[in-house]
Design an enzyme around this catalytic site. Structure first.
Site, mmCIF file in Angstrom:
data_model
loop_
_atom_site.group_PDB
_atom_site.id
_atom_site.type_symbol
_atom_site.label_atom_id
_atom_site.label_comp_id
_atom_site.label_asym_id
_atom_site.label_seq_id
_atom_site.Cartn_x
_atom_site.Cartn_y
_atom_site.Cartn_z
ATOM 1 N N CYS A 71 35.679 26.564 45.412
ATOM 2 C CA CYS A 71 36.158 25.924 46.535
ATOM 3 C C CYS A 71 35.644 24.495 46.452
ATOM 4 O O CYS A 71 36.083 24.123 45.486
ATOM 5 C CB CYS A 71 35.270 26.299 47.929
ATOM 6 S SG CYS A 71 36.252 25.819 49.711
ATOM 7 N N HIS B 198 37.692 31.672 46.925
ATOM 8 C CA HIS B 198 36.509 32.270 47.541
ATOM 9 C C HIS B 198 35.616 33.743 46.454
ATOM 10 O O HIS B 198 36.411 34.372 46.902
ATOM 11 C CB HIS B 198 35.707 32.315 48.263
ATOM 12 C CG HIS B 198 35.269 30.982 48.401
ATOM 13 N ND1 HIS B 198 34.270 30.572 48.629
ATOM 14 C CD2 HIS B 198 36.148 30.446 50.106
ATOM 15 C CE1 HIS B 198 34.568 29.298 49.878
ATOM 16 N NE2 HIS B 198 35.051 29.386 50.289
ATOM 17 N N GLU C 89 33.991 35.587 45.444
ATOM 18 C CA GLU C 89 32.867 35.896 47.109
ATOM 19 C C GLU C 89 33.620 36.968 48.018
ATOM 20 O O GLU C 89 32.662 37.904 48.849
ATOM 21 C CB GLU C 89 31.667 35.106 46.506
ATOM 22 C CG GLU C 89 31.436 33.911 47.547
ATOM 23 C CD GLU C 89 32.016 33.114 47.554
ATOM 24 O OE1 GLU C 89 31.730 32.474 48.409
ATOM 25 O OE2 GLU C 89 32.812 33.103 46.571
#
Length: 202
Positions: A80, A184, A186
């Site tokens: 990001c 992202h 995660e």
């Protein structure tokens, strides 16, 4: 291998570390250049603003570390804002230069009927599906995005995946052992874990 995750004072670090642990890798935080001693794989996660990220990296003496790391083609993952800050400048904070590892700028989504930020799951178009970083993901993987800005690389050959949200934008870049993503991992569940597994195998 030894994983280092850069901590420049933004949030989301625990989520990144937890996802790497789900991928079978324990990481430690890098707050100074000395913390990177012995690290083989370096991650720059991204939460916050372009200018704030760039200034904190310089203030902590981490900008030269990142530059030298990438120039030496050591495994690096930017996420990001950690992807955006690799470019020269950004519309979000026009007075603050990026790390300028790649030529190009970071621009805001144009005005349209679509809501900004672009938030939620979206499909990638992979330019090189056989690339090891996309292994085990299928032809049209979906990842989770949260962003109002996106990089526009001058060198189109860097772009590894695109995504469309009103406009088509560079969702990921690749060069050597560098991977940088606007989405992202995660927050992207199984495919995010798979991407991190693929990254640590570089």
């Amino acid at each position: 291998m030894k994983l280092g995750v850069i901590d420049y004072g933004a949030g989301n670090l625990r989520s990144v570390l937890n996802t790497f642990e789900a991928a079978g890798v324990h990481g430690h935080l890098v707050r100074t250049p000395e913390d990177a001693e012995g690290v083989t794989h370096l991650v720059l996660p991204g939460v916050g603003a372009f200018g704030d990220c760039a200034e904190k990296l310089r203030g902590q003496g981490l900008a030269p570390l990142i530059r030298e790391w990438i120039e030496a083609d050591r495994p690096f993952l930017g996420i990001c804002v950690g992807y955006q800050v690799l470019f020269e400048k950004g519309e979000e904070d026009e007075g603050v230069p990026g790390l300028a590892l790649f030529k190009g700028s970071v621009v805001r989504f144009p005005e349209s009927e679509l809501k900004v930020p672009h938030m939620g799951w979206n499909r990638l178009s992979l330019f090189h599906p056989a690339d090891p970083v996309w292994q085990g993901m299928g032809e049209d993987p979906y990842f989770y995005f949260v962003h109002s800005y996106y990089p526009v690389p001058e060198d189109g050959s860097l772009v590894a995946a695109s995504c469309t949200y009103g406009v088509r934008f560079a969702a990921a870049i690749r060069r050597g052992n560098l991977v940088a993503t606007q989405f992202h991992p995660e927050k992207s569940q199984k495919l995010g874990v798979q991407l991190l597994k693929n990254f640590v195998s570089l």
